[in-house]
Structure formats: C-alpha cells, structure tokens
Design an enzyme around this catalytic site. Structure first.
Site, PDB file in Angstrom:
ATOM      1  N   GLU A  68      -8.372  -4.032 -20.852  1.00  9.08           N
ATOM      2  CA  GLU A  68      -7.897  -3.748 -19.495  1.00  9.08           C
ATOM      3  C   GLU A  68      -8.460  -2.401 -19.062  1.00  9.08           C
ATOM      4  O   GLU A  68      -8.276  -1.375 -19.733  1.00  9.08           O
ATOM      5  CB  GLU A  68      -6.366  -3.744 -19.405  1.00  9.08           C
ATOM      6  CG  GLU A  68      -5.945  -3.446 -17.958  1.00  9.08           C
ATOM      7  CD  GLU A  68      -4.518  -3.803 -17.611  1.00  9.08           C
ATOM      8  OE1 GLU A  68      -3.825  -4.423 -18.435  1.00  9.08           O
ATOM      9  OE2 GLU A  68      -4.112  -3.446 -16.480  1.00  9.08           O
ATOM     10  N   ASP A 142      -9.280   1.645  -8.013  1.00  3.07           N
ATOM     11  CA  ASP A 142      -9.129   2.586  -6.890  1.00  3.07           C
ATOM     12  C   ASP A 142      -9.944   2.078  -5.706  1.00  3.07           C
ATOM     13  O   ASP A 142     -11.137   1.807  -5.837  1.00  3.07           O
ATOM     14  CB  ASP A 142      -9.632   3.966  -7.314  1.00  3.07           C
ATOM     15  CG  ASP A 142      -8.707   4.592  -8.335  1.00  3.07           C
ATOM     16  OD1 ASP A 142      -7.601   5.006  -7.976  1.00  3.07           O
ATOM     17  OD2 ASP A 142      -9.095   4.650  -9.522  1.00  3.07           O
ATOM     18  N   LYS A 146     -12.672   4.982   2.325  1.00  2.00           N
ATOM     19  CA  LYS A 146     -13.546   5.662   3.297  1.00  2.00           C
ATOM     20  C   LYS A 146     -15.006   5.328   2.985  1.00  2.00           C
ATOM     21  O   LYS A 146     -15.400   5.306   1.812  1.00  2.00           O
ATOM     22  CB  LYS A 146     -13.357   7.175   3.210  1.00  2.00           C
ATOM     23  CG  LYS A 146     -12.021   7.636   3.729  1.00  2.00           C
ATOM     24  CD  LYS A 146     -11.926   9.145   3.694  1.00  2.00           C
ATOM     25  CE  LYS A 146     -10.529   9.557   4.115  1.00  2.00           C
ATOM     26  NZ  LYS A 146     -10.171  10.879   3.624  1.00  2.00           N
ATOM     27  N   ARG A 217       2.495  -2.163 -10.826  1.00  2.39           N
ATOM     28  CA  ARG A 217       3.065  -1.194  -9.894  1.00  2.39           C
ATOM     29  C   ARG A 217       2.263  -1.148  -8.588  1.00  2.39           C
ATOM     30  O   ARG A 217       2.801  -1.106  -7.491  1.00  2.39           O
ATOM     31  CB  ARG A 217       2.994   0.181 -10.571  1.00  2.39           C
ATOM     32  CG  ARG A 217       3.676   1.298  -9.844  1.00  2.39           C
ATOM     33  CD  ARG A 217       3.618   2.499 -10.728  1.00  2.39           C
ATOM     34  NE  ARG A 217       4.309   2.208 -11.976  1.00  2.39           N
ATOM     35  CZ  ARG A 217       5.162   3.027 -12.567  1.00  2.39           C
ATOM     36  NH1 ARG A 217       5.396   4.201 -12.034  1.00  2.39           N
ATOM     37  NH2 ARG A 217       5.752   2.708 -13.677  1.00  2.39           N
ATOM     38  N   GLU A 219       0.381  -3.468  -7.295  1.00  2.00           N
ATOM     39  CA  GLU A 219       0.570  -4.696  -6.509  1.00  2.00           C
ATOM     40  C   GLU A 219       1.889  -4.620  -5.731  1.00  2.00           C
ATOM     41  O   GLU A 219       1.953  -5.007  -4.553  1.00  2.00           O
ATOM     42  CB  GLU A 219       0.577  -5.926  -7.423  1.00  2.00           C
ATOM     43  CG  GLU A 219       0.745  -7.208  -6.618  1.00  2.00           C
ATOM     44  CD  GLU A 219       0.991  -8.428  -7.476  1.00  2.00           C
ATOM     45  OE1 GLU A 219       0.610  -8.445  -8.662  1.00  2.00           O
ATOM     46  OE2 GLU A 219       1.589  -9.382  -6.937  1.00  2.00           O
TER      47      GLU A 219
HETATM   48  C1  SAM Z   1      -5.124   2.058  -8.150  1.00  2.00           C
HETATM   49  S1  SAM Z   1      -4.857   2.308  -9.845  1.00  2.00           S
HETATM   50  C2  SAM Z   1      -4.213   0.744 -10.395  1.00  2.00           C
HETATM   51  C3  SAM Z   1      -3.488   0.840 -11.695  1.00  2.00           C
HETATM   52  C4  SAM Z   1      -2.971  -0.478 -12.269  1.00  2.00           C
HETATM   53  N1  SAM Z   1      -4.065  -1.341 -12.687  1.00  2.00           N
HETATM   54  C5  SAM Z   1      -2.077  -1.199 -11.308  1.00  2.00           C
HETATM   55  O1  SAM Z   1      -2.437  -2.290 -10.863  1.00  2.00           O
HETATM   56  O2  SAM Z   1      -0.982  -0.673 -11.024  1.00  2.00           O
HETATM   57  C6  SAM Z   1      -6.510   2.282 -10.507  1.00  2.00           C
HETATM   58  C7  SAM Z   1      -6.610   2.877 -11.892  1.00  2.00           C
HETATM   59  O3  SAM Z   1      -7.937   2.752 -12.388  1.00  2.00           O
HETATM   60  C8  SAM Z   1      -8.238   3.903 -13.154  1.00  2.00           C
HETATM   61  N2  SAM Z   1      -9.708   4.045 -13.222  1.00  2.00           N
HETATM   62  C9  SAM Z   1     -10.541   4.378 -12.219  1.00  2.00           C
HETATM   63  N3  SAM Z   1     -11.799   4.469 -12.653  1.00  2.00           N
HETATM   64  C10 SAM Z   1     -11.773   4.176 -13.977  1.00  2.00           C
HETATM   65  C11 SAM Z   1     -12.764   4.129 -14.990  1.00  2.00           C
HETATM   66  N4  SAM Z   1     -14.050   4.420 -14.723  1.00  2.00           N
HETATM   67  N5  SAM Z   1     -12.396   3.804 -16.243  1.00  2.00           N
HETATM   68  C12 SAM Z   1     -11.096   3.510 -16.511  1.00  2.00           C
HETATM   69  N6  SAM Z   1     -10.109   3.539 -15.597  1.00  2.00           N
HETATM   70  C13 SAM Z   1     -10.444   3.883 -14.339  1.00  2.00           C
HETATM   71  C14 SAM Z   1      -7.560   5.043 -12.388  1.00  2.00           C
HETATM   72  O4  SAM Z   1      -7.310   6.182 -13.182  1.00  2.00           O
HETATM   73  C15 SAM Z   1      -6.283   4.376 -11.901  1.00  2.00           C
HETATM   74  O5  SAM Z   1      -5.189   4.595 -12.755  1.00  2.00           O
END
Ligand code: SAM
Length: 242
Positions: A68, A142, A146, A217, A219
């Site tokens: 994941e 993420d 923008k 969370r 979602e």
């Molecule tokens: C918007 S959050 C969603 C978190 C979770 N999957 C959820 O659905 O609640 C996106 C997550 O991806 C992680 N992330 C972003 N770029 C990443 C990377 N290159 N490698 C691992 N995780 C990454 C961020 O730190 C962040 O916690």
C-alpha cells in the site's frame, strides 16, 4: 515544503516530491517509543543491496506480498493485514503520524505480517525484486489540484513503469481518487502502456467501492464534502514490458 525545493531526498534527486508535510503534532512518549523500538523490527530498508526474493521479509508460508502506497491513517493497511494473515503487507507512508498509527495497530493486534517504510515509495520500487507483488493499493493519492502542482501527482507513466517491473502478471493495481481530473489523467497514463489494463465493464465497476476494500479517512472526508469517488482497478498484463 522542506528545504529541498520540493525534490525528493534520495539519489533520484530529479524526482519531484509528491507528498506534503512529513510531521504533524508532537508525539507522546509512547509514540516516540513505538518509533524507536517497534519500527526497526518491522521496517523495510531499501538502502541496502536489492534482495533476490522477499522470503526473508515475512514468515515462512507467506502466500503473497501486497503493497500500500501512502497508507495515511493505516485503516485500509491494517484491515487487509488482519483479514489476510497469510499475506505479507508492505505499507509505505512518509507522514510520521501515519507510521505511528500503523505501529500502534500492529502492536495492539499483534500483527506479524506488516512491514513499513516511512519514506517515498519510489526507491522501494527500484529495490524490490522483479515480479514480487501481487496487489498494490494507491488510495486517494495527494490530489495536487492546482495546475502548477500537477507534476507532483504520484500516479504517472513513470510510476507505472516502476510498478510494471515489480508486479506479477495478473497482479491487481487499485487506485481511488475523488478528483475527476486525477481519474482522467490516470486512465490516460494507462492508455499509454501495454503493461496494465483497466478491468471496468460498466459504471458500477468504478463508482462502487468493492466489499474487500474498506473505506479510508480520506474517502470519508470526500463524502462529507460532497465529492464522488472513483475506484479504479487495473491488472498487470503478461504482454507488456518487464
Ligand atoms: C491524501 S492522503 C490519503 C491517505 C490514505 N490513503 C487515505 O485514503 O486516507 C495521500 C497520502 O499519500 C502519501 N504519499 C504521497 N506521496 C507518496 C510517495 N511518493 N510515497 C509514499 N506515500 C506517498 C502522503 O504522505 C499522504 O499521506
């Protein structure tokens, strides 16, 4: 953003950082203890020599290894680990609070089938043996909405190339997003490669979250804010590049 100007802090320094902050609130003494004592026992370290296989990472008899990427609060990672004790789960999340949440659940549940990396996933994808993963989850990456930030989006042709090498033919890649434009660019990236194919046959296949895919969370936040979610499932083909 850190002082690295948005570049990831590893040898592939041209790689653009795809995540936001690394740290949140101050940790409790117990959480600090989990980081200093439990994390080294369950950590994956992609800075060492690449392994030939993942046999040494999980208990003997492990039937498959799943990854994941960006597990956030670890709800989905821990649910999958509990539901599939025969599977080895690697969770990757650069945000320290997320790693602490995963460690808390690993300790509370006595889970022996989870390994963690608190860093960018891309060095891990270069380190993992070819054809070593049978499922990969990227849930609500993420969004970088923008226009000037869109180059930071993790799901890209470059990421698909890294994933294609480490996924076995027939392996499943799951992507969820609440941003229509993200879903569109993901599908365009998929169209540009023979390594994956989209499994959807009708709208229900991407509008409805499957039962073996617990909500996260992020979602829940999208739902509260009235955004619809896209649940995309792709299969690693056997005809694409290795
Ligand atoms: C918007 S959050 C969603 C978190 C979770 N999957 C959820 O659905 O609640 C996106 C997550 O991806 C992680 N992330 C972003 N770029 C990443 C990377 N290159 N490698 C691992 N995780 C990454 C961020 O730190 C962040 O916690």
């Amino acid at each position: 953003m850190g002082s690295d100007g948005g570049k990831a802090s590893h040898p592939h320094s041209a790689e653009i950082r795809s995540f936001g902050r690394r740290r949140g609130r101050k940790l409790s003494a117990r959480q600090e203890m989990l980081l200093s004592e439990l994390l080294p026992k369950v950590a994956v370290d992609p800075s060492g020599p690449a392994p030939r296989d993942l046999d040494g990472l999980f208990a003997p008899g492990t039937s498959a290894v799943w990854l994941e990427i960006g597990f956030g609060g670890a709800e989905h990672l821990i649910w999958q680990a509990r539901t599939h004790p025969d599977v080895g789960l690697i969770g990757c999340e650069p945000f320290e609070d997320g790693v602490v949440k995963a460690l808390t659940a690993i300790e509370a549940g006595g889970l022996g089938n989870v390994r963690l990396l608190g860093e960018d996933v891309r060095p891990l994808l270069r380190w993992l043996p070819a054809r070593s993963l049978s499922k990969v989850f990227i849930l609500f990456p993420d969004p970088w909405p923008k226009k000037r930030h869109q180059k930071r989006r993790l799901f890209s042709p470059d990421l698909l190339r890294l994933l294609a090498r480490v996924m076995v033919p027939g392996a499943e890649l799951r992507l969820a997003t609440d941003i229509g434009d993200y879903a569109r660019t993901a599908l365009l990236a998929l169209q540009g490669t023979a390594d994956f194919r989209w499994t959807a046959e009708g709208p229900a296949d991407w509008r409805v979250r499957p039962a073996d895919w617990p909500g996260t969370r992020y979602e829940a936040k999208a739902g509260r804010e009235g955004r619809c979610c896209y649940f995309l499932r792709f299969l690693r083909t056997s005809s694409g590049n290795e």
